[in-house]
Design a protein around this motif. Structure first.
Motif, short mmCIF file in Angstrom:
data_model
loop_
_atom_site.label_atom_id
_atom_site.label_comp_id
_atom_site.label_asym_id
_atom_site.label_seq_id
_atom_site.Cartn_x
_atom_site.Cartn_y
_atom_site.Cartn_z
N ARG A 14 0.63 -1.18 0.10
CA ARG A 14 0.13 -0.03 0.10
C ARG A 14 0.75 1.09 0.21
O ARG A 14 1.67 1.50 0.33
CB ARG A 14 -1.07 -0.31 1.05
N HIS A 15 0.48 2.35 -0.29
CA HIS A 15 1.31 3.73 -0.97
C HIS A 15 -0.06 5.18 0.17
O HIS A 15 -0.56 5.55 -0.96
CB HIS A 15 1.16 3.46 -1.80
N PRO A 16 0.45 5.23 1.73
CA PRO A 16 -0.87 5.59 1.86
C PRO A 16 -0.49 7.57 2.02
O PRO A 16 -1.20 8.08 1.86
CB PRO A 16 -0.85 5.43 3.11
N PHE A 17 0.56 7.38 0.96
CA PHE A 17 1.48 8.99 1.28
C PHE A 17 0.69 9.66 0.30
O PHE A 17 0.82 9.29 -0.78
CB PHE A 17 2.18 8.99 2.03
N LYS A 18 0.92 11.12 0.01
CA LYS A 18 0.52 11.78 -1.21
C LYS A 18 1.81 11.76 -1.75
O LYS A 18 2.41 11.58 -1.58
CB LYS A 18 0.15 13.26 -0.54
#
Length: 386
Positions: A381-385
């Motif tokens: 997962r890639h949760p950051f802006k």
């Protein structure tokens, strides 16, 4: 002249043990004393001291692990593999293993040597001699043959991989393990709020939902007296998670958390989750220099999903690391996808190991390692802006 000594108690190690320039609490005597006082019933720890001209130049932690079916397979183990596992363990793994490192925690917490005083190859060769002597001593004292030897948990960038000739000469092969999930803390985050603001919209909503579901949960840090008071309940909650793992090579001693708190004091943190004054979950942290190491946790199974306790624990651990200005939070292996959803990244790890009998046993051992620690396909997962 290079020499070594083996000790069976941390109380007997040389006085200079803690004076070595090693930045790892897991190799220091307070942690090792707590571990010795509350070790799993199937693990014994030995301490190897390496000397050059009578000066202590290196140390190693070696765990003797007694591998039996009941220690490895838990209630949730796959029935077919459990049956096969009993046969394999009784014929291939059953008996004793020597692990250079700490089987109870992810990471290279097994050895240190001062490169100004001894070369890596020389240190490893000396350690290998110590393992041979220890194997002979165990055979003589306990009548047990060492079947497996392993050096555990090295990152791909670790200098130990430069000693290929050493491992090849000792017939130790390299195997891939599940990655270590590490949360690198952005230097621009001074508060947990800065961390949450860095999420994209999807993961900010996810964070808000998780916090809403846990609104009736009251987190509270437990002191030494609290840990003693809730000792039985803490162990029950730990077992809920441990027994659900399917495959595990040990079970903690009932006094493990109390002994760690007693020895490490503020370097060991235990946070309880309370619902209507009932302890329904907990997590533990070890403050290891600039690294915040997540340790064991537990929760009440029927409340876990309702209150998203595991996800909230991950958020709380990350927040603690940010508040207290750690460089990174070591989330260890397992549950890679959910850990990546809060910002942790995977870092590959390897182990060197061998079976002491023959080629066929080593081939089967590779299968056992893959089953016990499979490299799973998972979506990061890639949760950051961006």
């Amino acid at each position: 002249m290079i020499d070594f000594k083996i000790f069976s108690s941390i109380h007997d190690v040389p006085n200079g043990w803690d004076q070595l320039p090693v930045d790892d609490l897991f190799l220091k005597t307070p942690f090792l004393n707590a571990l010795e006082n509350s070790r799993p019933s199937n693990i014994s720890t030995y301490y190897v001291a390496v000397f050059s001209a009578e000066t202590l130049v290196g140390i190693a932690i070696v765990q003797r692990v007694e591998m039996y079916t009941d220690d490895v397979f838990r209630k949730t183990s796959n029935t077919f593999f459990k049956r096969c596992g009993k046969v394999l363990i009784s014929n291939i793994v059953k008996g004793n293993a020597l692990i250079v490192g700490n089987l109870m925690h992810t990471g290279q917490h097994g050895l240190f040597f001062n490169t100004e005083n001894i070369a890596q190859t020389e240190f490893l060769e000396t350690l290998s001699e110590a393992l041979e002597q220890l194997s002979a001593d165990i055979k003589s004292t306990f009548g047990k043959k060492i079947r497996i030897i392993a050096f555990k948990d090295y990152f791909e960038t670790d200098t130990i991989h430069k000693s290929k000739d050493f491992f090849r000469s000792k017939n130790l092969y390299k195997a891939q393990l599940q990655p270590n999930m590490i949360f690198k803390i952005n230097a621009n985050w001074s508060t947990p709020e800065d961390y949450i603001k860095a999420f994209n919209k999807k993961y900010r909503r996810r964070y808000a939902t998780a916090r809403k579901k846990a609104m009736h949960i009251q987190p509270r840090e437990l002191n030494l007296e609290d840990v003693e008071r809730y000792s039985k309940r803490l162990y029950e909650l730990y077992e809920n998670v441990s027994d659900n793992a399917g495959v595990n090579s040990f079970k903690l001693h009932k006094d493990h958390f109390y002994n760690l708190k007693q020895e490490l004091a503020d370097q060991f943190k235990l946070f309880g989750y309370f619902l209507n004054d009932d302890l329904v979950g907990f997590y533990t942290l070890i403050l290891n220099q600039q690294n915040l190491e997540t340790y064991f946790l537990g929760y009440q199974q029927d409340l876990q999903q309702v209150h998203q306790m595991y996800l909230n624990m991950l958020f709380d651990m990350a927040s603690f690391g940010i508040k207290h200005q750690f460089k990174q939070v070591i989330f260890a292996r397992t549950a890679m996808e959910i850990k990546s959803s809060i910002g942790a990244k995977p870092f590959s790890m390897q182990i060197y190991l061998k079976h002491t009998n023959n080629f066929i046993a080593n081939t089967i051992l590779k299968w056992v390692v893959k089953y016990a620690n499979p490299i799973r396909n998972w979506e990061e997962r890639h949760p950051f802006k961006m």
